[in-house]
Design a protein around this motif. Structure first.
Motif, short mmCIF file in Angstrom:
data_model
loop_
_atom_site.label_atom_id
_atom_site.label_comp_id
_atom_site.label_asym_id
_atom_site.label_seq_id
_atom_site.Cartn_x
_atom_site.Cartn_y
_atom_site.Cartn_z
N HIS A 184 0.65 -1.13 -0.09
CA HIS A 184 -0.08 -0.08 0.07
C HIS A 184 0.77 1.23 -0.02
O HIS A 184 0.50 2.13 -0.68
CB HIS A 184 -0.96 -0.05 1.29
CG HIS A 184 -1.76 1.20 1.52
ND1 HIS A 184 -2.72 1.36 0.38
CD2 HIS A 184 -1.76 2.25 2.32
CE1 HIS A 184 -3.36 2.53 0.68
NE2 HIS A 184 -2.92 3.00 1.82
N VAL A 197 -7.38 0.81 0.60
CA VAL A 197 -8.59 1.05 -0.09
C VAL A 197 -7.76 1.67 -1.59
O VAL A 197 -8.21 1.58 -2.63
CB VAL A 197 -9.56 1.82 0.55
CG1 VAL A 197 -10.61 2.15 -0.50
CG2 VAL A 197 -9.92 0.90 1.71
N ASP A 218 -4.96 -5.98 -1.11
CA ASP A 218 -6.19 -6.44 -0.25
C ASP A 218 -6.22 -5.60 0.97
O ASP A 218 -5.27 -6.25 1.89
CB ASP A 218 -6.26 -8.06 -0.14
CG ASP A 218 -7.51 -8.30 0.46
OD1 ASP A 218 -8.24 -7.29 1.11
OD2 ASP A 218 -7.71 -9.56 0.59
N PRO A 219 -7.13 -4.95 1.45
CA PRO A 219 -7.18 -4.32 2.74
C PRO A 219 -7.16 -5.24 3.77
O PRO A 219 -6.57 -4.87 4.85
CB PRO A 219 -8.42 -3.46 2.68
CG PRO A 219 -8.62 -3.07 1.24
CD PRO A 219 -7.93 -4.42 0.68
N LEU A 237 -10.68 1.08 -7.23
CA LEU A 237 -10.65 1.96 -6.04
C LEU A 237 -12.03 2.14 -5.30
O LEU A 237 -12.07 2.15 -4.17
CB LEU A 237 -9.71 3.25 -5.95
CG LEU A 237 -8.38 2.94 -6.52
CD1 LEU A 237 -7.86 4.56 -6.57
CD2 LEU A 237 -7.47 1.99 -5.96
N LYS A 261 -13.38 -1.02 -4.14
CA LYS A 261 -12.82 -1.42 -3.00
C LYS A 261 -13.67 -0.63 -1.78
O LYS A 261 -13.87 -1.25 -0.73
CB LYS A 261 -11.40 -1.54 -2.83
CG LYS A 261 -10.62 -2.40 -3.12
CD LYS A 261 -9.14 -2.50 -2.81
CE LYS A 261 -8.33 -1.82 -3.35
NZ LYS A 261 -7.00 -1.88 -2.92
N VAL A 292 -15.40 -1.76 1.69
CA VAL A 292 -14.90 -1.37 3.09
C VAL A 292 -15.50 -0.34 4.01
O VAL A 292 -15.87 -0.80 5.08
CB VAL A 292 -13.23 -1.10 2.66
CG1 VAL A 292 -12.75 -0.40 4.03
CG2 VAL A 292 -12.56 -2.15 2.14
#
Length: 429
Positions: A165, A212, A218-219, A308, A311, A315
């Protein structure tokens, strides 16, 4: 000859910027919130000397010759503190458009965003991630009086694994672009920690999980290994710096807590085991929730990259549900907003989200004042209105314990005894 010497001396004084000390200030208001007790103190009178609160109940002798600032019926509070900002970034630069923004341009944006943030009532921030040490330069410019802004605790570039990230994932392979904070392995992360401290970092930011607003990760997946994070934390603490860990997923949160980090940023997928560990270790959670609705509402208009946005749609609701569980369990909370995902200056919207998810208005305010100051390690200087602390304070029109959104309508801002905003009351209809 003597007259010429005196003239030379006075010229030197003017050249060096020496001047007589500023006059003491007597500040009056309708009421003041004691953020520790939750009590509203009526008709407060604060004597401010050399940028600090001298006393909260000065006698008439002490106030003779003081400049009087009368705020009428406004409510005084300590200056607000945001523990997760990105002053040098802006929403329009999310995704591929960020490639076209140079570090000097980011620094200049940071100067604007710092002023806007201060005028919104945030007199201190922790900036956790910037390119080219632009946040360090911004901090130094604010401290030197070159530009107005909050007190900044700066991280410089965030530390992360290759392809994680905190690494650059926007360029094609042939460009061989690597994030400034990338380091893999125990020896490398220890060296990188020393490096960012060398170049001015006040706090170390690490990426423990995916995110994210980054591609192809993957978060919920952890990134740094436990031994790597332990090495970072050990070196940072030895050199007097705290560590903030970007962590959405459960495993990444647990590993970061076991490594000894001081705060978990985001905590979107925090689970019961993570909550237990955080309470056991006294680790702070810095939720960043207000940005979610803004980001999704503006994704199409600002053309945020679709991966984005996809995601975020997953999330954001999970984060609200899971952070609410952490609130109920009594995890220590310090307010953070991830400013730059939404426009700077809207930071106080975070307080209302916390009350929606179960914190009382007082607990919400404490997260952005005294608890944030404790996480910074500056509770003797910031976070509450007490004798000996910096005269960092704000005033709002109503009672924020009854209407937390009053914090979104700040009318007066003082930092270090200097007034940066003094907005008169709206005329009666």
């Amino acid at each position: 000859m003597a007259r010429r010497s005196y003239a030379l001396l006075f010229s030197l004084i003017a050249l060096l910027g020496w001047a007589e000390p500023a006059k003491p200030i007597l500040l009056r208001a309708g009421q003041m919130l004691d953020v520790k007790s939750g009590q509203l103190i009526q008709q407060p009178r604060l004597l401010i000397v050399d940028g600090k609160i001298k006393t909260l109940a000065p006698d008439e002798t002490a106030t003779q010759g003081a400049e009087v600032i009368d705020l009428g019926n406004l409510t005084l509070l300590p200056g607000l503190i945001d523990m997760h900002t990105h002053l040098t970034f802006s929403p329009e630069d999310i995704g591929y458009s960020s490639v076209a923004v140079s570090v000097p341009r980011e620094a200049l944006k940071g100067a604007r965003n710092a002023r806007v943030t201060l005028e919104a009532g945030f007199t201190a921030v922790r900036n956790v991630g910037a390119n080219g040490y632009a946040d360090v330069a911004l901090r130094d410019a604010i401290d030197a009086g070159d530009v107005p802004g909050p007190r900044v605790v700066a991280s410089g570039p965030a530390l992360g694994i290759t392809g994680g990230h905190c690494d650059d994932t926007l360029h094609a392979p042939e460009y061989k672009i690597v994030g400034e904070g990338v380091a893999d392995g125990v020896d490398a992360v220890r060296r990188k920690t020393r490096e960012v401290i060398k170049y001015g970092a006040d706090v170390i930011k690490i990426c423990s999980t995916g995110g994210v607003l980054s591609f192809r990760d993957d978060p919920k997946a952890s990134q740094y290994r436990l031994e790597e994070m332990k090495a970072i934390v050990e070196e940072a603490h030895r050199l007097g710096r705290k560590v903030a860990a970007h962590a959405h997923g459960g495993d990444g949160i647990k590993l970061a807590v076991l490594a000894g980090v001081d705060s978990i940023e985001h905590g979107s997928y925090i689970d019961d085991e993570s909550i237990r560990l955080m309470k056991e270790h006294g680790t702070y959670l810095v939720p960043t929730l207000f940005l979610g609705d803004w980001f999704l509402a503006n994704a199409e208009k600002l053309r945020f990259p679709l991966p984005l946005v996809a995601k975020a749609r997953v999330v954001v609701p999970e984060a609200r549900k899971n952070v609410a569980r952490a609130f109920r369990a009594g995890v220590k909370i310090a307010l953070g907003t991830d400013s730059a995902v939404y426009p700077h200056g809207l930071n106080a919207g975070e307080f209302a989200v916390y009350t929606q998810l179960g914190l009382s208005p007082l607990q919400s305010i404490q997260s952005g004042t005294i608890e944030a100051a404790r996480l910074l390690g500056k509770e003797q200087e910031l976070g509450s209105l007490e004798a000996g602390k910096y005269a960092d304070l704000i005033a709002v029109g109503g009672d924020p314990l009854k209407d937390i959104t009053e914090l979104q309508r700040v009318r007066f801002v003082m930092k270090g005894g200097v007034v940066y905003l003094n907005k008169p009351a709206a005329p009666a209809p």
